[in-house]
Each structure stands twice: as C-alpha cells, then as structure tokens.
Design an enzyme around this catalytic site. Structure first.
Site, mmCIF file in Angstrom:
data_model
loop_
_atom_site.group_PDB
_atom_site.id
_atom_site.type_symbol
_atom_site.label_atom_id
_atom_site.label_comp_id
_atom_site.label_asym_id
_atom_site.label_seq_id
_atom_site.Cartn_x
_atom_site.Cartn_y
_atom_site.Cartn_z
ATOM 1 N N ARG A 119 0.781 -1.251 0.000
ATOM 2 C CA ARG A 119 0.000 0.000 0.000
ATOM 3 C C ARG A 119 0.800 1.282 0.000
ATOM 4 O O ARG A 119 0.248 2.352 -0.215
ATOM 5 C CB ARG A 119 -0.977 -0.018 1.181
ATOM 6 C CG ARG A 119 -2.130 -0.966 0.959
ATOM 7 C CD ARG A 119 -2.824 -1.284 2.249
ATOM 8 N NE ARG A 119 -1.897 -1.982 3.134
ATOM 9 C CZ ARG A 119 -2.182 -2.359 4.369
ATOM 10 N NH1 ARG A 119 -3.348 -2.083 4.882
ATOM 11 N NH2 ARG A 119 -1.291 -2.999 5.094
ATOM 12 N N ASP A 124 -0.343 -14.380 0.146
ATOM 13 C CA ASP A 124 -0.335 -14.207 1.596
ATOM 14 C C ASP A 124 -0.073 -15.554 2.247
ATOM 15 O O ASP A 124 -0.266 -16.600 1.609
ATOM 16 C CB ASP A 124 -1.669 -13.634 2.099
ATOM 17 C CG ASP A 124 -1.524 -13.080 3.510
ATOM 18 O OD1 ASP A 124 -1.004 -11.973 3.670
ATOM 19 O OD2 ASP A 124 -1.896 -13.794 4.461
HETATM 20 O O1 CP3 Z 1 6.487 -9.599 0.574
HETATM 21 C C1 CP3 Z 1 5.619 -9.445 -0.311
HETATM 22 O O2 CP3 Z 1 5.516 -8.367 -0.962
HETATM 23 C C2 CP3 Z 1 4.729 -10.601 -0.664
HETATM 24 C C3 CP3 Z 1 3.413 -10.534 -0.158
HETATM 25 C C4 CP3 Z 1 3.075 -10.849 1.283
HETATM 26 C C5 CP3 Z 1 1.883 -10.386 1.871
HETATM 27 N N1 CP3 Z 1 1.767 -10.948 3.107
HETATM 28 C C6 CP3 Z 1 0.938 -9.480 1.224
HETATM 29 C C7 CP3 Z 1 -0.075 -8.786 2.029
HETATM 30 C C8 CP3 Z 1 3.728 -11.654 2.224
HETATM 31 C C9 CP3 Z 1 5.067 -12.353 2.135
HETATM 32 C C10 CP3 Z 1 2.872 -11.705 3.365
HETATM 33 C C11 CP3 Z 1 3.194 -12.519 4.552
HETATM 34 C C12 CP3 Z 1 2.338 -12.408 5.736
HETATM 35 N N2 CP3 Z 1 0.994 -12.202 5.809
HETATM 36 C C13 CP3 Z 1 2.813 -12.641 7.045
HETATM 37 C C14 CP3 Z 1 4.218 -13.023 7.421
HETATM 38 C C15 CP3 Z 1 5.141 -11.870 7.356
HETATM 39 C C16 CP3 Z 1 4.796 -10.759 8.269
HETATM 40 O O3 CP3 Z 1 4.438 -9.694 7.750
HETATM 41 O O4 CP3 Z 1 4.907 -10.933 9.474
HETATM 42 C C17 CP3 Z 1 1.723 -12.491 7.921
HETATM 43 C C18 CP3 Z 1 1.743 -12.632 9.441
HETATM 44 C C19 CP3 Z 1 0.583 -12.230 7.124
HETATM 45 C C20 CP3 Z 1 -0.805 -12.037 7.585
HETATM 46 C C21 CP3 Z 1 -1.401 -10.768 7.160
HETATM 47 N N3 CP3 Z 1 -1.758 -10.455 5.866
HETATM 48 C C22 CP3 Z 1 -1.741 -9.657 7.981
HETATM 49 C C23 CP3 Z 1 -1.518 -9.596 9.476
HETATM 50 C C24 CP3 Z 1 -2.317 -8.693 7.149
HETATM 51 C C25 CP3 Z 1 -2.940 -7.395 7.582
HETATM 52 C C26 CP3 Z 1 -1.974 -6.377 7.944
HETATM 53 C C27 CP3 Z 1 -1.671 -5.556 6.736
HETATM 54 O O5 CP3 Z 1 -0.486 -5.315 6.453
HETATM 55 O O6 CP3 Z 1 -2.635 -5.117 6.100
HETATM 56 C C28 CP3 Z 1 -2.277 -9.190 5.810
HETATM 57 C C29 CP3 Z 1 -2.728 -8.512 4.592
HETATM 58 C C30 CP3 Z 1 -1.715 -8.330 3.511
HETATM 59 N N4 CP3 Z 1 -0.809 -9.276 3.081
HETATM 60 C C31 CP3 Z 1 -1.544 -7.171 2.698
HETATM 61 C C32 CP3 Z 1 -0.526 -7.462 1.762
HETATM 62 C C33 CP3 Z 1 -0.018 -6.573 0.661
HETATM 63 C C34 CP3 Z 1 -2.372 -5.911 2.768
HETATM 64 C C35 CP3 Z 1 -3.589 -6.143 1.945
HETATM 65 C C36 CP3 Z 1 -4.215 -4.893 1.415
HETATM 66 O O7 CP3 Z 1 -5.070 -4.358 2.134
HETATM 67 O O8 CP3 Z 1 -3.888 -4.495 0.288
#
Ligand code: CP3
Length: 360
Positions: free
Chosen positions: A43, A88
């Site tokens: 984002r 994700d």
């Molecule tokens: O690294 C990258 O660019 C690849 C994409 C990626 C996402 N999530 C995209 C995402 C990866 C590798 C993840 C891993 C992930 N997801 C983890 C492990 C790494 C870490 O960050 O600790 C975890 C715990 C998650 C679970 C998750 N997904 C959460 C807690 C959230 C909400 C918090 C947030 O940042 O919005 C997500 C959503 C998420 N995953 C988004 C993205 C780009 C945001 C979605 C959006 O609203 O566009």
C-alpha cells in the site's frame, strides 16, 4: 566476522541479479549484496493501491493478472532486485477446510480449539487448491527471464499459522495459543504436524513452478522463550528444511522478535537467517559463523523517516556488514504503508554502491 571473511578472496566479476542472490544464499563470493524488501508490493505504492481498487485482498491473490502486475511493480518503481510472489501466508488455508477473511488482518471464522477440529483438517493437493499460485509463478518467471531478476516463493511457518488458527485473529501475546500449548499440547502438536505436511507440499510445488528461493515466515515464533522454541519450533523448521528441494531453491527463515532464539535459528538447516531490526547484526554474524547467510535488517519505520536519518542508518548497517560472507540486504520486517517510495529508491541506490562480499 568469521575468519574466512578476512582471508583474501578471488575477485568476482559483475553478476546478474539471479546469480547474486543465489550465491549470497549459499555463502559464495559476490560483487555486492543483493537487495529486496519484504512486503515490497503494497500500500505504500500508489500504483499498488490502484490495482487493488475495487477488489478484496483475497480476490487479488487469486487474480493472476493483478497479482503478476503488483509483484513486478517494485522492480520498476523502486529498483528492487528480486520479486516475491504476491500472495499471503493464508492463501493455502481455505484448501485445508478453514474459512478465513481479511478485516484487514486475517480472521478465522471458527478458531481451532479441539482435537476433532484438527482431525477434520485436510492437507490439500496444492495444484488443486491453489492453481493460481503456480500460474502466477510461471508467468513471473517468463516475465523475468530477460532481466535475470530472481523469483522468491514463500509460506507461513506452522507455528505462526497455528497461532492464528487457535487465536482466531492477530494478537499481541496469542494467549489462547499459549493456553493450548500448556493445557493440551498433543492437540497443538497434531495441528503443527498437519501444517508441516501442508507447508512442505506447498513450497515444493512453488519450487517446481519456478520459485528460485523460498522464504518461511515464522512471524510469531519469537513469542516463545528459548527452551519452548527448541521444543515447539526448531524441530518443525528442521523437518521443513530437510524435506524441501533445496538443491533447486535455498531456504530463508524469518522470525520476528527472534534475537533470543538465534542460536536455534542457526541450527534449523536454513540457508539464510532473516533478522528483525532488533538484532545486533555484528553479533549475529559472529554467532552464524559458517552455518548460514544473513538477511536484514533495517527498521521498517525508517522508510517513513526523513531521508538523512534513513540514509545514515542504512550506511551504518552496510558498514557493519561490509565484507561479511553471505548477506542479503532487506528490512527487519515488512515495509509499512507509511513508507515513502522515494526513500525506498534512495535505499536501493545505496546498496548498489556496496562492496563485494567474500565466501563463507
Ligand atoms: O512480501 C511481499 O511483498 C509478498 C506478499 C506478502 C503479503 N503478506 C501481502 C499482504 C507476504 C510475504 C505476506 C506474509 C504475511 N501475511 C505474514 C508473514 C510476514 C509478516 O508480515 O509478518 C503475515 C503474518 C501475514 C498475515 C497478514 N496479511 C496480515 C496480518 C495482514 C494485515 C496487515 C496488513 O499489512 O494489512 C495481511 C494482509 C496483507 N498481506 C496485505 C498485503 C499486501 C495488505 C492487503 C491490502 O489491504 O492491500
């Protein structure tokens, strides 16, 4: 710095980005450290928000065209030198029979609290449950062929996935998970074992579809003390490291808040240990010795800080790691929506000027 790092090393010519990353994972000589950023498609990029407009996050993960487009954005927009599959850690979870939604963090419709619920979980055939993941990887490999930019796949680690399954949502301390760990350890063990089987099949299928490196995200394993980590997490990491096709794709292991369990992380068998921003990199490098390469670990909040503050911190990190065998530049956790894309570009440019790294 290990003894090997101080010995004279044969010079290495200019490498392409794939060679640079793969050689760094394996602790071989490189012309300079590779650079990519966790959560680099996200984002903080207006171009990401545009593609994301009007679709839910889960839909976007299943939409091959959109997922490919945002996966590639960080190369053009900030100069990243590796691509991570846009997806994700929850993508393969519905296939196990668990309903998950994002609000905006992952939420489990029926948290897992009983043995019956664990016994009902399926280990899906990844090709049947998430065909789009492998299609995205195949398309990305074709798109990246000319630039020789490497492609990373990833999965959530069993402990972190179990933490969300049991708690039902994100949490500061995952008290429900801890309650299960102490009051009903055999249920948690069974859950982790099912998840381990799923993760191994899912990551090997990503490698077969073209992922050249895979990263295992154990975001919440740092909640455990060193003894509990050794009991509950280390054996799982070792099993995954042993069962992956690592001749084709090295393994990076990330634990958030893992400074106190580094010794166990280096025992996991992973090729690269990804450090969070609270770890002293010089001490970690000494502890690693020849066991693993390192990745990390700039504080993600610096990407929203004034430019000179960010640059000074990045220079300090580069200076500390200069000459360390096997170092991949990255942040200490995922990039945040508050990051300034101009800061990210400036950071990547800095790394491009870093010096060669010797072999382990
Ligand atoms: O690294 C990258 O660019 C690849 C994409 C990626 C996402 N999530 C995209 C995402 C990866 C590798 C993840 C891993 C992930 N997801 C983890 C492990 C790494 C870490 O960050 O600790 C975890 C715990 C998650 C679970 C998750 N997904 C959460 C807690 C959230 C909400 C918090 C947030 O940042 O919005 C997500 C959503 C998420 N995953 C988004 C993205 C780009 C945001 C979605 C959006 O609203 O566009």
């Amino acid at each position: 710095m290990s003894g090997a790092a101080q010995k004279a090393q044969p010079a290495v010519g200019r490498l392409d980005p794939t060679e640079r990353l793969l050689r760094s994972c394996r602790g071989q000589t490189v012309d300079r450290p590779p650079v990519w950023l966790m959560r680099q498609a996200g984002r903080y990029l207006p171009e990401y928000r545009k593609v994301r407009e009007g679709v839910s996050f889960l839909e976007m993960c299943r939409d091959v065209d959109r997922a490919v487009e945002v996966s590639l954005q960080p190369i053009r927009l900030v100069g990243s030198e590796a691509v991570i599959l846009f997806s994700d850690i929850f993508t393969p979870i519905p296939g196990m029979g668990i309903e998950v939604d994002f609000r905006p963090g992952p939420t489990i419709a029926e948290p897992i609290r009983s043995r019956e619920q664990v016994e009902k979980l399926r280990v899906p055939d990844p090709q049947e449950s998430t065909p789009f993941v492998f299609e995205i990887l195949r398309v990305l490999r074709k798109e990246l062929a000319d630039s020789r930019i490497p492609l990373l796949g990833f999965a959530g680690a069993p402990f972190t996935l179990a933490a969300y399954f049991v708690q039902g949502r994100g949490s500061k301390d995952f008290g429900e998970l801890k309650r299960m760990m102490y009051a009903a350890p055999s249920i948690l063990r069974a859950l982790q074992s099912t998840l381990t089987e799923m993760v191994v099949g899912y990551l090997n299928a990503q490698i077969a579809a073209g992922a050249q490196v895979v990263q295992l995200f154990d975001t919440w394993a740092g909640l455990l003390g060193p003894d509990e980590y050794r009991e509950w997490v280390l054996p799982v990491h070792r099993e995954i490291a042993a069962k992956l096709d690592r001749a084709r794709a090295p393994l990076i292991l990330y634990v958030r808040g893992g400074a106190h369990v580094l010794e166990s992380m280096f025992d996991s068998g992973a090729d690269v240990i990804s450090l969070d921003w609270r770890v002293d990199v010089t001490a970690a490098a000494r502890l690693a010795g020849r066991r693993a390469s390192l990745q990390g670990n700039l504080d993600p909040d610096l990407m929203g800080a004034p430019r000179d503050v960010m640059v000074a911190a990045a220079r300090r990190l580069i200076d500390s790691m200069q000459g360390h065998p096997g170092w991949i530049f990255n942040l200490g956790h995922g990039i945040k929506p508050t990051a300034d894309p101009d800061n990210v570009r400036a950071l990547v440019d800095l790394i491009r000027e870093a010096k060669p790294c010797p072999a382990r």
